[in-house]
Design a protein around this motif. Structure first.
Motif, short mmCIF file in Angstrom:
data_model
loop_
_atom_site.label_atom_id
_atom_site.label_comp_id
_atom_site.label_asym_id
_atom_site.label_seq_id
_atom_site.Cartn_x
_atom_site.Cartn_y
_atom_site.Cartn_z
N ALA A 169 73.78 51.77 -36.66
CA ALA A 169 73.75 51.40 -38.08
C ALA A 169 74.69 52.29 -38.88
CB ALA A 169 72.33 51.55 -38.59
N ILE A 170 75.26 51.69 -39.94
CA ILE A 170 76.10 52.47 -40.86
C ILE A 170 75.66 52.14 -42.28
CG2 ILE A 170 77.99 50.75 -40.75
CD1 ILE A 170 79.92 53.17 -41.16
N GLY A 171 75.28 53.17 -43.03
CA GLY A 171 74.76 52.96 -44.38
C GLY A 171 75.88 52.83 -45.40
N LEU A 172 75.73 51.89 -46.32
CA LEU A 172 76.78 51.64 -47.31
C LEU A 172 76.18 51.38 -48.68
CD1 LEU A 172 78.78 49.02 -45.23
CD2 LEU A 172 79.60 51.32 -45.72
N SER A 173 76.82 51.94 -49.71
CA SER A 173 76.62 51.44 -51.08
C SER A 173 77.79 50.51 -51.34
CB SER A 173 76.64 52.60 -52.09
OG SER A 173 77.99 53.01 -52.30
N GLY A 174 77.78 49.81 -52.46
CA GLY A 174 78.89 48.92 -52.78
C GLY A 174 80.20 49.63 -53.02
N ALA A 175 80.14 50.96 -53.28
CA ALA A 175 81.38 51.72 -53.47
C ALA A 175 82.04 52.03 -52.13
CB ALA A 175 81.09 53.02 -54.23
N ASP A 176 81.24 52.16 -51.09
CA ASP A 176 81.79 52.51 -49.76
C ASP A 176 82.64 51.35 -49.24
OD1 ASP A 176 80.38 55.17 -48.97
OD2 ASP A 176 78.82 53.93 -49.87
N GLY A 177 83.88 51.65 -48.96
CA GLY A 177 84.79 50.61 -48.47
C GLY A 177 85.03 49.52 -49.51
N ASN A 178 84.73 49.83 -50.78
CA ASN A 178 84.86 48.83 -51.87
C ASN A 178 84.14 47.53 -51.47
OD1 ASN A 178 85.71 47.80 -54.35
ND2 ASN A 178 87.67 47.05 -53.52
N SER A 179 82.94 47.72 -50.89
CA SER A 179 82.27 46.56 -50.28
C SER A 179 81.62 45.61 -51.28
CB SER A 179 81.25 47.03 -49.24
OG SER A 179 80.36 47.97 -49.80
N ILE A 180 81.18 46.13 -52.44
CA ILE A 180 80.57 45.24 -53.45
C ILE A 180 81.10 45.61 -54.84
CG2 ILE A 180 78.42 44.32 -54.42
CD1 ILE A 180 76.98 45.53 -51.92
N GLN A 181 81.95 44.72 -55.36
CA GLN A 181 82.55 44.97 -56.68
C GLN A 181 81.70 44.29 -57.75
OE1 GLN A 181 85.17 42.69 -54.88
NE2 GLN A 181 85.39 44.29 -53.35
N ALA A 182 81.53 45.01 -58.87
CA ALA A 182 80.68 44.47 -59.94
C ALA A 182 81.21 44.93 -61.30
CB ALA A 182 79.25 44.95 -59.75
N HIS A 183 80.66 44.37 -62.36
CA HIS A 183 80.93 44.91 -63.70
C HIS A 183 79.59 45.14 -64.38
CE1 HIS A 183 80.80 40.49 -64.22
NE2 HIS A 183 80.04 40.82 -65.24
N LYS A 184 79.60 46.07 -65.32
CA LYS A 184 78.38 46.40 -66.06
C LYS A 184 77.95 45.17 -66.84
CE LYS A 184 76.88 50.07 -69.25
NZ LYS A 184 76.60 49.32 -70.45
N ARG A 185 76.69 44.84 -66.75
CA ARG A 185 76.19 43.63 -67.43
C ARG A 185 76.44 43.73 -68.94
NH1 ARG A 185 70.49 41.66 -65.65
NH2 ARG A 185 71.78 41.38 -63.81
N PRO A 186 77.08 42.71 -69.53
CA PRO A 186 77.34 42.78 -70.97
C PRO A 186 76.04 42.82 -71.76
CG PRO A 186 78.50 40.92 -69.93
CD PRO A 186 77.57 41.48 -68.91
#
Ligand code: ADP
Ligand code: X2W
Length: 259
Positions: free
Chosen positions: A96-113
């Motif tokens: 297993a390899i643990g990831l947040s969305g920042a790791d490897g740019n795996s999940i891009q998002a924007h702050k909810r307006p």
């Protein structure tokens, strides 16, 4: 023919109970073929925030995430919960390899307006990085995602784990025949929440509307089913909801959703 991929989400009620988590991770480790795990941990975050004297505020099932809270959830989701799961899977021979969305740019998002409500550092997903995830799968790594995305400008954001699971399943569905599993403490969508045998075994678009109008679906089940249909409407093949027994295929008592 496309390879099969299982995207499995576990909720906070499973994570916070050590025995339930171990049982779940054993079942997850036995899933054949390619797999991805997405975990929540909302209850653990609330517990740590309370210990630190930080109040937790939820609106429509979503956490109001101010600057102090985003630090707490980063510690809990990206740290304690994620790393414990990864270590326990290693002990079950899953690389297993643990990831947040920042790791490897795996999940891009924007702050909810900010509209009527300011959710703070909560992220709405713009996209996932299927190439990175496919590459990890191709070298026999099993990605373990927590409920953190990022805005590409240095800010981590809090994104509901059910949403992360559906967006990852959607992102992978063009490459793999993808099934999304929501694993929680109930046996599926229940006609009566107090009766575990009242599982609705099959749901489609029409029966979903009926369950909604009859108020059978409530609380956390409302956004969960919304995520299920969002995934199905975006080329995910099948969504299943149930408890851990759903994964080892020893039961037929779980909910299958198809359009
Ligand atoms: N019809 C229903 N069937 C099953 N659970 C339901 C239903 N309606 C409401 N619920 C509630 O939804 C909860 C699951 O949502 P949630 O707590 O958000 O899941 P998770 O543990 O994955 O984060 C269940 O524990 C249950 O109390
Ligand atoms: C924005 C938002 O509400 N994020 C969720 C993320 C964790 C989560 O989804 O955990 P469960 O699956 O255990 O509920 C939260 O902070 O509670």
């Amino acid at each position: 023919m496309k390879n099969k991929l299982s995207v499995v989400k576990i909720g906070g009620n499973v994570i916070e109970d050590e025995n339930a988590l171990d049982t779940f991770l054993t079942a997850f480790s036995k899933i054949e073929g390619l797999k991805i795990l997405v975990h929540g941990g909302g209850k653990l975050a609330t517990q740590l925030a309370t210990k630190l004297g930080i109040e937790s505020n939820m609106v429509d099932g979503r956490r109001i995430t101010d600057a102090e809270t985003v630090d707490v959830i980063t510690m809990v989701y990206g740290g304690l919960a994620n790393k414990k799961i990864v270590a326990q899977l290693q002990a079950k021979n899953i690389n297993a390899i643990g990831l947040s969305g920042a790791d490897g740019n795996s999940i891009q998002a924007h702050k909810r307006p900010v509209k009527e409500i300011d959710y703070g550092f909560v992220g709405d997903i713009e996209g996932v990085n299927p190439e990175l995830i496919s590459n990890l799968l191709s070298i026999n790594l099993t990605p373990i995602f927590c409920a953190l995305s990022h805005d590409g400008a240095g800010q981590l954001l809090n994104t509901n784990a059910d949403t992360i699971a559906s967006e990852i399943a959607i992102g992978m569905a063009s490459t793999y025949e993808t099934t999304l599993y929501y694993c929680f403490e109930k046996k599926g969508v229940l006609m009566d929440v107090a009766d575990d045998n009242s599982v609705v075994k099959h749901i489609n678009t029409a029966t979903y509307q009926k369950l909604l109008s009859d108020n059978i679906i409530a609380d956390g089940m409302l956004p969960k089913l919304h995520n299920c249909f969002h995934a199905l409407n975006n080329t995910v093949s099948k969504v299943c909801l149930g408890d851990v027994t759903m994964l080892d295929k020893n039961t037929e008592l779980f909910t299958t959703i198809k359009l």
